[in-house]
Design a protein around this motif. Structure first.
Motif, PDB file in Angstrom:
ATOM      1  N   ALA A 143       0.832  -1.207   0.000  1.00 23.90           N
ATOM      2  CA  ALA A 143       0.000   0.000   0.000  1.00 23.90           C
ATOM      3  C   ALA A 143       0.864   1.253   0.000  1.00 23.90           C
ATOM      4  CB  ALA A 143      -0.924  -0.002   1.213  1.00 23.90           C
ATOM      5  N   LEU A 144       1.988   1.202   0.696  1.00 28.82           N
ATOM      6  CA  LEU A 144       2.878   2.349   0.774  1.00 28.82           C
ATOM      7  C   LEU A 144       3.427   2.709  -0.598  1.00 28.82           C
ATOM      8  CD1 LEU A 144       4.072   4.208   2.977  1.00 28.82           C
ATOM      9  CD2 LEU A 144       6.012   2.657   3.111  1.00 28.82           C
ATOM     10  N   LEU A 145       3.819   1.707  -1.350  1.00 26.81           N
ATOM     11  CA  LEU A 145       4.407   1.950  -2.660  1.00 26.81           C
ATOM     12  C   LEU A 145       3.371   2.347  -3.701  1.00 26.81           C
ATOM     13  CD1 LEU A 145       7.006  -0.959  -2.797  1.00 26.81           C
ATOM     14  CD2 LEU A 145       7.349   1.415  -2.127  1.00 26.81           C
ATOM     15  N   LYS A 146       2.092   2.188  -3.382  1.00 22.11           N
ATOM     16  CA  LYS A 146       1.024   2.566  -4.304  1.00 22.11           C
ATOM     17  C   LYS A 146       0.560   4.006  -4.096  1.00 22.11           C
ATOM     18  CE  LYS A 146       0.243  -1.317  -6.548  1.00 22.11           C
ATOM     19  NZ  LYS A 146       0.296  -1.415  -8.022  1.00 22.11           N
ATOM     20  N   GLN A 147       1.136   4.716  -3.130  1.00 26.39           N
ATOM     21  CA  GLN A 147       0.707   6.087  -2.859  1.00 26.39           C
ATOM     22  C   GLN A 147       1.087   7.007  -4.020  1.00 26.39           C
ATOM     23  OE1 GLN A 147      -1.287   6.720  -0.030  1.00 26.39           O
ATOM     24  NE2 GLN A 147      -1.150   4.507  -0.277  1.00 26.39           N
ATOM     25  N   ASP A 148       0.288   8.071  -4.200  1.00 28.02           N
ATOM     26  CA  ASP A 148       0.501   8.952  -5.348  1.00 28.02           C
ATOM     27  C   ASP A 148       1.408  10.137  -5.054  1.00 28.02           C
ATOM     28  OD1 ASP A 148      -1.137  10.425  -3.740  1.00 28.02           O
ATOM     29  OD2 ASP A 148      -2.788  10.591  -5.167  1.00 28.02           O
ATOM     30  N   SER A 177       1.384  11.620   0.907  1.00 23.46           N
ATOM     31  CA  SER A 177       0.409  10.576   1.225  1.00 23.46           C
ATOM     32  C   SER A 177       1.092   9.329   1.768  1.00 23.46           C
ATOM     33  CB  SER A 177      -0.428  10.225  -0.010  1.00 23.46           C
ATOM     34  OG  SER A 177       0.381   9.669  -1.031  1.00 23.46           O
ATOM     35  N   ALA A 178       2.318   9.047   1.319  1.00 23.74           N
ATOM     36  CA  ALA A 178       3.062   7.905   1.843  1.00 23.74           C
ATOM     37  C   ALA A 178       3.391   8.110   3.322  1.00 23.74           C
ATOM     38  CB  ALA A 178       4.349   7.700   1.041  1.00 23.74           C
ATOM     39  N   TYR A 179       3.818   9.304   3.674  1.00 22.45           N
ATOM     40  CA  TYR A 179       4.117   9.593   5.074  1.00 22.45           C
ATOM     41  C   TYR A 179       2.841   9.548   5.925  1.00 22.45           C
ATOM     42  CZ  TYR A 179       8.914  10.986   3.938  1.00 22.45           C
ATOM     43  OH  TYR A 179      10.222  11.004   3.539  1.00 22.45           O
ATOM     44  N   LYS A 180       1.735  10.034   5.382  1.00 17.48           N
ATOM     45  CA  LYS A 180       0.470   9.984   6.123  1.00 17.48           C
ATOM     46  C   LYS A 180       0.080   8.534   6.412  1.00 17.48           C
ATOM     47  CE  LYS A 180      -1.724  14.272   4.490  1.00 17.48           C
ATOM     48  NZ  LYS A 180      -2.838  14.834   3.666  1.00 17.48           N
ATOM     49  N   LEU A 181       0.269   7.679   5.426  1.00 22.74           N
ATOM     50  CA  LEU A 181      -0.102   6.278   5.578  1.00 22.74           C
ATOM     51  C   LEU A 181       0.730   5.593   6.650  1.00 22.74           C
ATOM     52  CD1 LEU A 181      -1.717   3.817   4.641  1.00 22.74           C
ATOM     53  CD2 LEU A 181       0.034   3.429   2.901  1.00 22.74           C
TER      54      LEU A 181
END
Length: 236
Positions: free
Chosen positions: A31-36, A40-44
């Motif tokens: 899921a982390l690598l699918k962030q745009d 958003s990756a840091y939020k996840l």
């Protein structure tokens, strides 16, 4: 603190953080690598920390620098120790977070500024972060452009969720992101996870749940939180 290895000065924090595998993060690696975006990756990953009750803590702060320029910073709050071990722990976490950004965005990605509490300059920090470094800062921070977008390379698109045992946690985290703007269908979720809808349902069934059950549970939790906040406001 640093050690001598083969005649070179090695910062253990940078060595540990940069050597960690982003894809191997339990549950949310895919899921982390699918962030745009980097933001958003840091939020996840911060949401995931709260989900598992991690004792470490970090704060994501967004700033409006100009009319069309948005900055953000990741501020770390772990322990109060400013000794050698504490410093290396901070720097390892920062190195790994930068590696996440470089995996999501591009290998050449770099922060706009990094702040560290250590007072003495460190050449290895400067080489790894590849940006201006503020030494003797009150907090450990990574500053970056809030609009930095993901690269979505073939490697990212080809990663499959079969490697992640607790697959049910991945849709939960992704659904939390989309509930405010609209729900994701099971088919859309399966596409995000690079698998068929049938495979996703089978994986969830093996964990004793279903996509509909996850969605209903998340709706109920959101409703309880909303009702609780409304009740508190009326009492005041």
């Amino acid at each position: 603190m640093a050690i001598e290895q083969r005649g070179e000065c090695l910062n253990l924090g940078i060595a540990v953080g940069s050597g960690m595998n982003v894809r191997a993060i339990p549950v949310i690696g895919l899921a982390l690598l699918k962030q745009d975006s980097v933001l958003s990756a840091y939020k996840l990953i911060l949401r995931y920390q709260k989900l598992i009750g991690d004792s470490t803590n970090a704060q994501l702060i967004k700033q409006q620098v100009g009319p069309q320029e948005r900055q953000a910073l990741l501020r770390f709050h772990f322990v109060s120790s400013t000794g050698a071990i504490g410093t290396l722990s901070y720097e390892a976490a920062m190195a790994f977070c930068v590696k996440i950004a470089r995996t999501v965005a591009a290998k050449q990605w770099r922060p706009t500024r990094v702040c560290v509490q250590r007072r003495e300059p460190c050449e290895e920090l400067e080489q790894y972060f590849n940006c201006a470094i503020g030494y003797g800062a009150p907090h450990h921070e990574i500053h970056f452009q809030a609009d930095d977008q993901a690269a979505h390379s073939e490697l990212q698109q080809g990663i499959v969720a079969e490697k992640h045992k607790a697959i049910s946690q991945v849709p939960i985290l992704l659904l939390e992101q989309h509930l405010a703007s609209g729900e994701l269908s099971c088919k859309s979720m399966a596409q995000l996870l690079s698998m068929s809808e049938k495979t996703l349902q089978r994986r969830l069934s093996a964990e004793g749940t279903s996509y509909r059950a996850l969605l209903d549970t998340l709706r109920q939790e959101k409703a309880v939180l909303c009702y609780g906040s409304q009740t508190s406001a009326s009492v005041k």
